[in-house]
Design a protein around this motif. Sequence first.
Motif, PDB file in Angstrom:
ATOM      1  N   VAL A  96       0.833  -1.201   0.000  1.00 11.37           N
ATOM      2  CA  VAL A  96       0.000   0.000   0.000  1.00 11.37           C
ATOM      3  C   VAL A  96       0.870   1.255   0.000  1.00 11.37           C
ATOM      4  N   TYR A  97       1.900   1.271   0.851  1.00 13.15           N
ATOM      5  CA  TYR A  97       2.771   2.447   0.916  1.00 13.15           C
ATOM      6  C   TYR A  97       3.559   2.634  -0.375  1.00 13.15           C
ATOM      7  N   VAL A  98       4.030   1.551  -0.967  1.00 15.85           N
ATOM      8  CA  VAL A  98       4.752   1.659  -2.238  1.00 15.85           C
ATOM      9  C   VAL A  98       3.828   2.211  -3.319  1.00 15.85           C
ATOM     10  N   GLY A  99       2.595   1.700  -3.363  1.00 17.76           N
ATOM     11  CA  GLY A  99       1.647   2.199  -4.350  1.00 17.76           C
ATOM     12  C   GLY A  99       1.344   3.672  -4.172  1.00 17.76           C
ATOM     13  N   TYR A 100       1.188   4.082  -2.926  1.00 17.64           N
ATOM     14  CA  TYR A 100       0.906   5.488  -2.662  1.00 17.64           C
ATOM     15  C   TYR A 100       2.101   6.367  -3.013  1.00 17.64           C
ATOM     16  N   LEU A 101       3.308   5.882  -2.716  1.00 16.34           N
ATOM     17  CA  LEU A 101       4.515   6.630  -3.044  1.00 16.34           C
ATOM     18  C   LEU A 101       4.684   6.741  -4.556  1.00 16.34           C
ATOM     19  N   ARG A 102       4.369   5.672  -5.289  1.00 26.51           N
ATOM     20  CA  ARG A 102       4.446   5.727  -6.753  1.00 26.51           C
ATOM     21  C   ARG A 102       3.525   6.808  -7.319  1.00 26.51           C
TER      22      ARG A 102
END
Length: 249
Positions: free
Chosen positions: A218-224
Motif C-alpha cells: 500500500v505504501y509503495v503504491g501510494y509513493l508511486r
Amino acid sequence: MAPTVLLAEDDRAIRHALERALTLEGYRVTAVSDGVEALAQAHRTPPDVLVLDVMMPGIDGLQVCRVLRAEGDRTPILMLTALVETADRIAGLDAGADDYVVKPFDVEEVFARLRALLRRAADAPEPAVRPAAGAPAPVPEPAPAGPVEARMIEAAGLRMDPRARRAWRGERELELTRTEFELLELLVRNAGIVLDHSTIYDRIWGYDFGPGSKNLAVYVGYLRRKLDQPGAPQLIHTVRGVGYVLREN
C-alpha cells in the motif's frame, strides 16, 4: 516516563479491551468514544501518539486527523479501520495518518506499530516554531558549514534533504508523509539494490509483519502515485517474490 496514548474508539468493548492492554503494556492511556472528545483532549493534553478509529459518529477519525495536521500537529497517528480496500487505506494516509491496523487486529501488532511510530518520532528533527502574531521574527541560526549539496542524497533523478525532510523529483517538490519519506529515503540510499520485504519492514517499521501483510504494498503504491509523472520512467520497481528496487529503467 511512560508514553501517553490518546485512544478514540466508539465501540465500548474494543475501547475497554485496548485501553487495558495498552495500560498493561506500560502506556498511560486516555480513552474517548468519539472524534469531538479526541480533538478536545488532544488540544488540552497533547499525547505522544494517537490511536484513532476511522468510523466514529459525528467527527470520524479521518476528520480528526485532517484537523490536527492542518493545525501543524505532527503527533504520530495510528488508524484503526474495518475497511480493507486499498482506496480506504489510502484515504487514511492521505488525511495525514502515519500507519494503520485493520480490524480484527492482533494486539501485539498494535504494540509493534506504536513502538515503531514512537521511535521515529523520537528520531525526527524538531519542527520550526512559528512566532506568534506581532512577535518579532527569530534571528536565524548560522548556516551549517559546507555546501547545502553535502546534506543532500540523490539517485534516479530524485533529491532528498533528510535533515529538512524534503524531497524533489526534478524541480517538483514531493509532499510526503513521515512513513513515505522514510521509505523513499531507504530506497534512494540503496538505489539499484533490490531490498527484500523483511529488510524494508525492519528498517521502516521495526517489525516484520509477515508474508500476508499488504502494508508495504500500500505504501509503495501510494509513493508511486506521488513520484510518477507523464512521460517519465517509473522509479520504484517490483521484483516479484523478493521486494523493491529504485532505478530509472
